[in-house]
Write an enzyme that holds these catalytic residues in place. Sequence first.
Site, short mmCIF file in Angstrom:
data_model
loop_
_atom_site.label_atom_id
_atom_site.label_comp_id
_atom_site.label_asym_id
_atom_site.label_seq_id
_atom_site.Cartn_x
_atom_site.Cartn_y
_atom_site.Cartn_z
CG ASP A 20 40.16 16.50 7.42
OD1 ASP A 20 40.60 15.64 6.66
OD2 ASP A 20 39.28 17.32 7.09
CG HIS A 22 43.80 12.86 10.15
ND1 HIS A 22 44.06 12.02 9.09
CD2 HIS A 22 43.32 14.01 9.60
CE1 HIS A 22 43.77 12.63 7.96
NE2 HIS A 22 43.31 13.83 8.23
CG ASP A 60 40.14 11.90 6.36
OD1 ASP A 60 39.73 10.82 5.93
OD2 ASP A 60 40.87 12.66 5.69
CG ASN A 128 41.17 10.98 1.87
OD1 ASN A 128 40.75 11.75 2.73
ND2 ASN A 128 42.43 10.96 1.51
CG HIS A 129 43.29 9.46 5.73
ND1 HIS A 129 44.58 9.08 5.99
CD2 HIS A 129 43.39 10.60 5.02
CE1 HIS A 129 45.43 9.95 5.47
NE2 HIS A 129 44.72 10.90 4.87
CG HIS A 217 36.52 14.11 3.28
ND1 HIS A 217 36.89 14.54 4.52
CD2 HIS A 217 37.62 13.50 2.77
CE1 HIS A 217 38.15 14.21 4.76
NE2 HIS A 217 38.62 13.58 3.70
CG HIS A 245 40.50 15.93 1.36
ND1 HIS A 245 41.13 14.79 1.79
CD2 HIS A 245 41.14 16.29 0.22
CE1 HIS A 245 42.09 14.46 0.95
NE2 HIS A 245 42.13 15.36 0.00
CG HIS A 247 44.79 18.49 6.66
ND1 HIS A 247 45.65 17.65 7.33
CD2 HIS A 247 43.77 17.71 6.24
CE1 HIS A 247 45.17 16.42 7.31
NE2 HIS A 247 44.04 16.43 6.64
#
Length: 703
Positions: A20, A22, A60, A128-129, A217, A245, A247
């Site tokens: 993650d 991002h 992610d 998922n992002h 995830h 996933h 955080h």
Amino acid sequence: MSALGSQDDEDTFKILIATDIHLGYLEKDPVRGNDTFVTFNEILEQAQKNEVDFVLLGGDLFHDNKPSRKTIHSCLESLRKYCMGDRPIHFEILSDQAVNFQYSKFPWVNYQDGNLNISIPIFSIHGNHDDPTGADALCALDILSCAGLVNHFGRSTSVEKIDISPILLRKGRTKIALYGLGAIPDERLYRMFVNKQVTMLRPKEDEDSWFNLFVIHQNRSKHGATNYIPEQFLDDFINLVVWGHEHECKIAPVPNEQQNFYVSQPGSSVVTSLSPGEAVKKHIGLLHVKGKKMKMHKIPLETVRTFYMEDVVLADHPDLFNPDNPKVTQAIQAFCMEKVEMMLDNAERERLGNPRQPDKPLIRLRVDYTGGFEPFSIFRFSQKYVDKVANPKDIIHFFRRREQKAKNDSNINFGDLVSRPVSEGMTLRVEDLVKQYFQTAEKKVQLSLLTERGMGEAVQEFVDKEEKDAIEELVKFQLEKTQRYLKERHIDAVEEKIDEEVRKFRECRRKNAEEEDEEVREAMTRARAHRSEDAVLVSASSDEELMDTGAKAYGDSDDDLPATATRGRGRGRGRARGARGQNSTVRGSSRRGRGNTSQESATSSRTYKSVPAKNKSILDAFKPLKTEPFQNSSKSFSEDIIDDDSDLEDICITPSSKVNQRFSTTSSFSKRGSQSQTTSRGVDFESDEDDPFQSAVTSRRNR
């Protein structure tokens, strides 16, 4: 979990673990825009510093499904800087790479590519992002995989059965079976686990000699009845699960006594929400594996922006705040300022020990004003901390706890759902709200053709993935299927019978969840295909526009050349005067020749939306001439003058002996009437001879 005797020998895997990241989160924010890129550089720098065998990412990597050019460029820059070099790779892959990377155009690991020089391989699943979307089901990781910088694995497209094939790695006498599963909607994966449709394949030889590492995830904490994946669903032969996933950083492996494996939750490397889980110190993990033994070493991230959060309940301080006091609002504001100043002092002390941390911290003060209190102006309060904190607009969050009321099936108070604070563990989902609304709404507004689940999925695709045709395609798909069902049943054309059959068909679909998922997936595929077709049409239209623009520019240059060369009397002046009076689109199309005039005019009308209106106004100006074409022979003759490339060198008045011949070809006149009227407007002929048509031409020029 036992300690390892030697962590750097030839039998020990060293793996850097992170999830993650991002990349691109708040990239347009002037203060926090570069946070994700700076931290990503730190992660890769740690991998290079510790000389790891490879980096394992848990999904992610990107925050957006369609990352911007800046985000892609920064990611490629970091990967090329830290992951390419001459350092040799000390492990080998034993499994069939065509199976492990079957969705890649280059189905082999990047460090074995003869055209690349990789020093630190990166293995990653999607989250998922940044999951695959669109007609071709591509994601941002596929771009990095095609460039040879990331090994994308763990992808599955089937909704009926999932077979997870491991990547088999060996270094010395240590063997790792690396399993991966990219993000899948939690309800679907939950149902597939319950129906035993998920299979983790194992090596046939020496099953017990492999260290089984699984990267997933999904939701780990329970957000709904089936909106998470219980750890008990996973196979018990796994040794370590890296869970993406979530955080909140819980990177230290925690044993699951029932399944007899360990779970590590690295958490995110950037604060993406001002919630308690994000306030925990961020870490990445350095995993050592030797044989069947492992050790996780926590590495704190130094470039992450500090985040402090505190809750205040005004009702817990009756000695300080009295709701009946007219100045209680000022007292509450002063109390909140004191709390914020304390958090700023703590952040400053922490930053002094780490110069790599950003200057401005993230501050969050949640104030529960239940008990008759009134909130003060957040905007005025935030103005005092614009230069001190990174999130001045979000410092204060007022909320009020509401008492649970008796359930009323007729009405749903969505305000109760929205106003609940994050600390209560409530996560709102679009499809859940859609389902709850239609199930409890009045009968006259309930769905009679579609199902709540299908509509919820379509709305989520519309909101999250920007599939603008998702809802429309779902409605069309369900309508077509229902019509086919009624035709096969040969139902009488009676409204009551049709309604009853539609109701039965809908209930049958609701009970068959797998078939409903397949229907929704088919409708989404059609929506993505429709979007791709629109993109092709837009591209083709742009190409035609460029061609027409070039043709018009070429036509204009042809018109200007004679006008510039001849400034005196004669054909040149008439030519220039005519060019100024002509419509640009018609003039550009007339340069193509007589045979293509009508076709080019149609193309211009389709490409330029403003052209038809102009042509219409021009044609309207000649309507009196068009209604009586043969009453005045001079007018008819002057209207039939054609402007063409073949007449550039020699333009003259047709002799009177040819008038009868021109009138005899009425079919030619009728076909080219509109073009000739438009083209001849403004053309001027000057001659010393007496011309029987001179008066008509002069009157047209004056007009």
